[in-house]
Design an enzyme around this catalytic site. Structure first.
Site, mmCIF file in Angstrom:
data_model
loop_
_atom_site.group_PDB
_atom_site.id
_atom_site.type_symbol
_atom_site.label_atom_id
_atom_site.label_comp_id
_atom_site.label_asym_id
_atom_site.label_seq_id
_atom_site.Cartn_x
_atom_site.Cartn_y
_atom_site.Cartn_z
ATOM 1 N N GLU B 50 0.814 -1.219 0.000
ATOM 2 C CA GLU B 50 0.000 0.000 0.000
ATOM 3 C C GLU B 50 0.846 1.267 0.000
ATOM 4 O O GLU B 50 0.445 2.287 -0.567
ATOM 5 C CB GLU B 50 -0.944 0.016 1.210
ATOM 6 C CG GLU B 50 -2.102 -0.967 1.107
ATOM 7 C CD GLU B 50 -1.778 -2.348 1.671
ATOM 8 O OE1 GLU B 50 -0.590 -2.623 1.957
ATOM 9 O OE2 GLU B 50 -2.716 -3.147 1.818
ATOM 10 N N PHE B 112 -11.695 -7.395 13.564
ATOM 11 C CA PHE B 112 -10.581 -7.818 12.721
ATOM 12 C C PHE B 112 -10.261 -6.729 11.682
ATOM 13 O O PHE B 112 -11.159 -6.215 11.024
ATOM 14 C CB PHE B 112 -10.944 -9.132 12.010
ATOM 15 C CG PHE B 112 -9.881 -9.589 11.063
ATOM 16 C CD1 PHE B 112 -8.631 -9.974 11.528
ATOM 17 C CD2 PHE B 112 -10.108 -9.612 9.695
ATOM 18 C CE1 PHE B 112 -7.637 -10.383 10.660
ATOM 19 C CE2 PHE B 112 -9.116 -10.027 8.814
ATOM 20 C CZ PHE B 112 -7.879 -10.408 9.300
ATOM 21 N N GLN B 113 -9.012 -6.415 11.570
ATOM 22 C CA GLN B 113 -8.530 -5.353 10.663
ATOM 23 C C GLN B 113 -9.203 -4.012 10.911
ATOM 24 O O GLN B 113 -9.417 -3.228 9.988
ATOM 25 C CB GLN B 113 -8.657 -5.776 9.192
ATOM 26 C CG GLN B 113 -7.730 -6.945 8.850
ATOM 27 C CD GLN B 113 -7.549 -7.188 7.371
ATOM 28 O OE1 GLN B 113 -8.450 -6.958 6.579
ATOM 29 N NE2 GLN B 113 -6.366 -7.654 6.989
ATOM 30 N N LYS B 162 -17.722 -0.941 5.534
ATOM 31 C CA LYS B 162 -18.177 -1.923 4.551
ATOM 32 C C LYS B 162 -19.694 -1.866 4.348
ATOM 33 O O LYS B 162 -20.181 -1.961 3.219
ATOM 34 C CB LYS B 162 -17.750 -3.331 4.973
ATOM 35 C CG LYS B 162 -17.868 -4.339 3.865
ATOM 36 C CD LYS B 162 -17.157 -5.643 4.195
ATOM 37 C CE LYS B 162 -17.196 -6.579 2.992
ATOM 38 N NZ LYS B 162 -16.484 -7.838 3.262
ATOM 39 N N MET B 474 24.190 9.408 3.492
ATOM 40 C CA MET B 474 24.025 10.699 4.153
ATOM 41 C C MET B 474 24.262 10.576 5.655
ATOM 42 O O MET B 474 24.896 11.441 6.267
ATOM 43 C CB MET B 474 22.616 11.268 3.879
ATOM 44 C CG MET B 474 22.433 12.689 4.362
ATOM 45 S SD MET B 474 23.626 13.834 3.621
ATOM 46 C CE MET B 474 22.668 14.495 2.259
#
Lengths: 157, 565
Positions: B50, B112-113, B162, B474
């Protein structure tokens, strides 16, 4: 320097969190905060007392305006400021001084609001600095007090 | 006509003329993906992570100037997207990120999630929404696009539970939108503009300080015209590279920590700094108490909170850089005496001659700066250049011959390693006719190298040039300079992949380069290859980025090249 700003926001999900997060994320202080809906509108008014130099206040105002649901930020030197405080005294501390306490409370737009067999509750409504004085006087004289302050509310003159 | 929330999402994006969505499906956003499947108006690019998806949308937005769109699912989908969103936020890039969420009935149950998505993205978005009712959905999507691209642009996040994607309502997409609480100021105040013009005419040592806002507002053409006419010396921030052409005689180069000596001295000695969509970032100002002590500030910015945030501003102008300059130009050109800046220009030109950007080339080892310059010679002039973050990013900003705005795609504000490659893929998707080259390091490239497969699947032939010094360069440079060369966890020489094999395993082409001739050959081959390419260039391990303003030092205390001391 302490200052009060009044923020008119849209009543929507998470708006309080947005405002408070902005203060936290940028390291600004909130001394007191009150929020309530404005009757007959889709807005709420938040009154925020904060501390900082004028430069910080300028940033606070600009950052508040940057939040999408913020409609208006009111900064004024000419607010009517009011705050409520409640003090709970143990009855045994004050049972011989009730008349005194009631008289002093009246000087701060207050009174004894409740008495039971354990406690006496006094409530007062006044300018925050006068509330400070009142509480200081009470704390100097009596012990084991429980104090609740409402945070300041303001309206422009 | 009644539609489900999922269908409304798709139809709304079609109404917004979205061409491509970058994303990754999952449980909570499945209904939206199901509707996506049924349509053919816009494309979907399936990322491998993602974070990659959001960086792609970001790169697409930076290259095209359009709004980038990404889909992610709830919970880990959203938290993986966070770095991408924050990257876009710090650089004011317009994105609309749509995430799935557990059903409204499950919100708050640690489902969940489930994660408090709007809570997570609140400080890293311009605005965000949790859609609780399908009836609000179309309006919210319209508002999200409007907010993302108007005023000071930025990412907007929409979290859709959802059950809202299942529920249905009549679909009406608003034509226009007006928000009571949000009205950005585009036109500058006329009196303020006049006062600023007078100040410029009276100044002896003015400098244009050009920032990323100039790119976002499309002000490059007018800035070029004003600089050419007024002959006022100009500096660019990292985000503004390309606003002026690299060969513009009045461009002193990049300003700030790794800016040129002349650009930093111009800021240090100026009596008037005219900021065009810049924000006086700490990497630009150096130690703030010592910054531009003799200068008054003209600050043009569309975001009022930027004005006076860091420096006292005598001439504040809230507005869109391009529109303000359009008002300013005729007033400024009327009776300006450009000769009065001549002495100032001569001083700065002298600085440029004394302390030019340079490096000591070698025939034994490849210098990273040489690679950048060589690429600039070989690549077409309109090639899009993206970078990751670190030494290679600064060398690219210093040495690449930028010719137009939006040419450089780089994570300036947040400094996100792993940004360059997915952003380059997004840029390529938006600008198919351009060559897209990502300068990266052996540290950064490993952070999102999985997106090679995206380049393969969707035929997005991006060329990655890895300036490989086997260090986190760096950080190594800082350790050498400020930590007595204690190289804590920065030596990568024993943890290098075989980039050629790695590339080949994912349908890309790889080259290993350790001699100069090989580089030229590899790059020319990669330009023809029409595949994602990785050119692993073994460069001088201990090269430093110079000049350098040490952290929290005044701009004038630059570390320069040894032989110039």
């Amino acid at each position: 320097m302490k200052r009060v700003i009044s923020v008119i926001v849209e009543n929507e999900h998470g708006v309080l969190a947005r405002v408070v997060n902005m203060f936290a994320a940028r390291g600004y202080n909130i001394t007191s905060l009150t929020v309530a809906p404005i009757p007959n509108s889709e807005f709420s008014r938040m009154t925020i007392m904060s501390e900082g130099d004028p430069k910080i206040f300028e940033q606070i105002v600009k950052q508040l305006y940057k939040l999408i649901p913020v409609y208006k930020v009111i900064e004024s030197d000419d607010f009517i400021q009011k705050e409520m405080a409640m003090i709970k005294f143990p009855l045994k501390e004050v049972k011989n001084n009730l008349a005194d306490i009631d008289a002093i409370a009246r000087c701060y737009n207050g009174k004894i609001s409740n008495v039971n067999d354990k406690h006496v509750v006094v409530s007062v409504v006044d300018r925050p600095d006068r509330i400070d004085n009142f509480l200081k006087a009470m704390m100097a004289k009596y012990k084991n007090l429980e104090i609740v302050r409402s945070g300041v509310s303001v309206i422009e003159r | 006509m009644k539609m489900t929330g999922a269908r409304i999402v798709i139809e709304s994006l079609i109404k917004e003329n979205v061409e491509v969505v970058f994303g990754y499906p999952g449980g909570a956003i499945m209904n939206v993906y199901d509707e996506l499947y049924k349509q053919d108006k816009f494309k979907h690019i399936l990322a491998k992570h993602e974070q990659g998806a959001v960086h792609m949308a970001d790169g697409y937005a930076r290259a095209t100037g359009k709004v980038g769109v990404a889909f992610v699912t709830s919970g880990p989908g959203l938290t993986n997207a966070v770095t991408g969103i924050a990257t876009a936020y710090t650089d004011s890039i317009p994105l609309v990120v749509i995430s799935g969420q557990v059903p409204t009935t499950a919100i708050g149950t640690d489902a969940f999630q489930e994660v408090d998505a709007v809570g997570v993205t609140r400080p890293i978005t311009k605005h965000n929404f949790l859609v609780k009712d399908v009836k609000d959905l179309a309006f919210i999507i319209k508002e999200a696009f409007y907010l993302a691209k108007s005023g000071r642009p930025g990412p907007v996040h929409i979290d859709i539970p959802k059950d809202v994607t299942v529920a249905s309502t009549k679909f009406e997409y608003p034509e226009k939108i007006e928000l009571k609480t949000y009205k950005p100021t585009y036109k500058g105040n006329k009196r303020a503009i006049k006062r600023a013009v007078e100040a410029i005419k009276k100044a002896k040592r003015p400098v244009f300080y050009i920032g990323g806002g100039s790119v976002l507002s499309g002000a490059s053409d007018i800035i070029r015209e004003i600089v050419k006419f007024t002959k006022i010396p100009s500096v660019e921030t990292l985000m503004a590279r390309g606003v002026l052409r690299y060969d513009c005689p009045y461009l002193l180069g990049m300003v700030g920590m790794h800016g040129t000596f002349a650009a930093n001295m111009a800021m240090n000695d100026a009596d008037l700094i005219i900021s065009l969509g810049a924000r006086f970032d700490d990497r630009v100002t150096g130690k703030i108490d010592e910054f531009a002590k003799n200068a008054d500030i003209v600050h043009i910015d569309i975001d009022p909170s930027q004005i006076g945030k860091v420096v006292e501003t005598k001439y504040p102008i809230v507005g869109d850089v391009k529109l303000v300059l359009e008002e300013m130009m005729p007033l400024l050109f009327d009776g300006i005496d450009t000769e009065r800046y001549k002495e100032w220009r001569d001083i700065l030109n002298r600085y440029q001659e004394l302390y030019p950007l340079k490096y000591k080339d070698s025939n034994e080892v490849i210098k990273p700066q040489w690679v950048i310059q060589k690429t600039g010679e070989i690549a077409p002039e309109d090639a899009i250049i993206s970078t990751d973050v670190g030494q290679h990013q600064m060398w690219a900003a210093q040495f690449y011959p930028f010719t137009y705005p939006r040419q450089l795609i780089t994570s300036g504000g947040l400094g996100t390693m792993g940004f360059g490659f997915p952003a380059a893929l997004g840029a390529k998707e938006g600008m198919k006719d351009r060559v897209v080259i990502n300068f990266t390091g052996d540290g950064s490239i490993m952070m999102n190298i999985q997106e090679t497969l995206v380049g393969y699947k969707y035929n997005l032939p991006v060329i990655n040039i890895i300036l490989n010094n086997n260090y986190l360069g760096m950080v190594r440079q800082w350790q050498t300079m400020f930590y007595e060369d204690r190289l804590s966890e920065t030596d990568l020489s024993d943890v290098q992949p075989d980039f050629v094999k790695l590339a080949e395993s994912m349908g890309a082409v790889g080259y290993r380069v350790s001699k100069k001739e090989e580089f030229e050959e590899a790059l020319k081959d990669a330009l023809e290859a029409k595949r994602v390419a990785f050119i692993d260039v073994q460069v001088d391990r201990r090269e430093d980025v110079l000049p350098m303003v040490p952290p929290n030092s005044p701009l004038k205390n630059m570390l320069v090249f040894k032989e110039d001391k």
